[in-house]
Structures are given as C-alpha cells and as structure tokens.
Design a protein around this motif. Sequence first.
Motif, PDB file in Angstrom:
ATOM      1  N   TRP A 155       6.930  12.845   0.589  1.00 25.28           N
ATOM      2  CA  TRP A 155       5.712  12.071   0.840  1.00 25.28           C
ATOM      3  C   TRP A 155       5.149  12.474   2.192  1.00 25.28           C
ATOM      4  O   TRP A 155       5.903  12.678   3.146  1.00 25.28           O
ATOM      5  N   PHE A 197       2.323  10.876   4.821  1.00 26.03           N
ATOM      6  CA  PHE A 197       1.398   9.809   5.198  1.00 26.03           C
ATOM      7  C   PHE A 197       0.683  10.227   6.480  1.00 26.03           C
ATOM      8  O   PHE A 197       1.321  10.701   7.427  1.00 26.03           O
ATOM      9  N   ASP A 212      -1.846   8.524   9.258  1.00 26.05           N
ATOM     10  CA  ASP A 212      -2.424   7.261   9.737  1.00 26.05           C
ATOM     11  C   ASP A 212      -2.184   6.119   8.745  1.00 26.05           C
ATOM     12  O   ASP A 212      -3.048   5.276   8.515  1.00 26.05           O
ATOM     13  N   GLY A 213      -0.997   6.126   8.130  1.00 25.17           N
ATOM     14  CA  GLY A 213      -0.605   5.047   7.239  1.00 25.17           C
ATOM     15  C   GLY A 213      -1.073   5.181   5.806  1.00 25.17           C
ATOM     16  O   GLY A 213      -0.778   4.330   4.976  1.00 25.17           O
ATOM     17  N   VAL A 214      -1.800   6.249   5.483  1.00 26.71           N
ATOM     18  CA  VAL A 214      -2.328   6.451   4.128  1.00 26.71           C
ATOM     19  C   VAL A 214      -1.592   7.610   3.472  1.00 26.71           C
ATOM     20  O   VAL A 214      -1.459   8.688   4.064  1.00 26.71           O
ATOM     21  N   LEU A 215      -1.130   7.411   2.242  1.00 29.97           N
ATOM     22  CA  LEU A 215      -0.455   8.476   1.510  1.00 29.97           C
ATOM     23  C   LEU A 215      -1.461   9.590   1.213  1.00 29.97           C
ATOM     24  O   LEU A 215      -2.455   9.382   0.539  1.00 29.97           O
ATOM     25  N   GLU A 216      -1.210  10.778   1.760  1.00 35.08           N
ATOM     26  CA  GLU A 216      -2.104  11.924   1.563  1.00 35.08           C
ATOM     27  C   GLU A 216      -1.595  12.874   0.487  1.00 35.08           C
ATOM     28  O   GLU A 216      -2.383  13.552  -0.148  1.00 35.08           O
ATOM     29  N   TYR A 218       8.749   4.125   4.231  1.00 36.49           N
ATOM     30  CA  TYR A 218       7.467   3.702   3.664  1.00 36.49           C
ATOM     31  C   TYR A 218       7.446   3.936   2.161  1.00 36.49           C
ATOM     32  O   TYR A 218       7.877   4.983   1.683  1.00 36.49           O
ATOM     33  N   THR A 235       4.483   2.403   0.422  1.00 37.36           N
ATOM     34  CA  THR A 235       3.053   2.273   0.177  1.00 37.36           C
ATOM     35  C   THR A 235       2.338   2.464   1.513  1.00 37.36           C
ATOM     36  O   THR A 235       2.977   2.617   2.552  1.00 37.36           O
ATOM     37  N   SER A 236       1.023   2.425   1.471  1.00 37.52           N
ATOM     38  CA  SER A 236       0.249   2.534   2.708  1.00 37.52           C
ATOM     39  C   SER A 236       0.687   1.463   3.692  1.00 37.52           C
ATOM     40  O   SER A 236       1.165   0.396   3.292  1.00 37.52           O
ATOM     41  N   PHE A 237       0.529   1.741   4.980  1.00 35.19           N
ATOM     42  CA  PHE A 237       1.013   0.832   6.020  1.00 35.19           C
ATOM     43  C   PHE A 237       0.120   0.948   7.250  1.00 35.19           C
ATOM     44  O   PHE A 237      -0.679   1.883   7.372  1.00 35.19           O
ATOM     45  N   THR A 238       0.253  -0.011   8.140  1.00 35.36           N
ATOM     46  CA  THR A 238      -0.465   0.025   9.413  1.00 35.36           C
ATOM     47  C   THR A 238       0.383   0.811  10.408  1.00 35.36           C
ATOM     48  O   THR A 238       1.534   0.439  10.667  1.00 35.36           O
TER      49      THR A 238
END
Length: 112
Positions: free
Chosen positions: A16, A18, A20-24, A90, A92-95
């Motif tokens: 995986w 990520f 900035d917290g977004v799955l790319e 992680y 899922t997406s996260f802060t």
Amino acid sequence: WHHIAVQRRRSDGYLWLFVDGVLEAAADGPDGDISYPDAGVPCASCCDGGPCDGSDPFIVLAAEKHDAGAAYPSFSGLLDELRLSSSLRYSTSFTPPTAPFADDADTAALYH
C-alpha cells in the motif's frame, strides 16, 4: 511537506502507498520474508560491473543505491521523520500526524 506511508504485508507481499493519508496505490508484491539474510553475501558485481560489497547490505533512502548518474536523479529535499513498524498501521484513509512520531509497541525503529 508530505506524509508518505508505505506498507507491505509479509504473509502475501501486498503493498500500500498512502500520500497525505490518502491511499494512492495498492498492489501485490513479493511474498514472505524479504529481509537481507544474516549470512548474506553481497552481489559479485553492481550496475557498473564493480563489486557491491560496500553497499549491498544497506538501505538507501531517496536516491539510487549506486549513484547511477543523471538518468536517476536523487531526491532533492529533506526527510523529517522515519518510522519502521512491525505491524500494518493503516487500513483506510487517515489524518496524517502533525507532531513527531512517538515510540510504541509496534515501532521497530524511529528516527527524528
């Protein structure tokens, strides 16, 4: 700055990425233990044909391992925090964190 998190599940090699917290990105990778072996012997030759004994057992961040030249430019910037973990952090997406990382039970190494 950007928070980059790369994870690999040892059991099946799934990866995986990520940003900035977004799955790319997510993809299948190599299965099992990919650690450098304790009794490992460096490659006989590197990209330029020279011996790899001075670099093979080391991890290189933000550059091509053997300084292969201008075709492979190194990262230009700073690394602020590096944490290596013994578990997946992680799902899922996260802060992204806004403070330095703190040591916990799943921290294998932490560099500020």
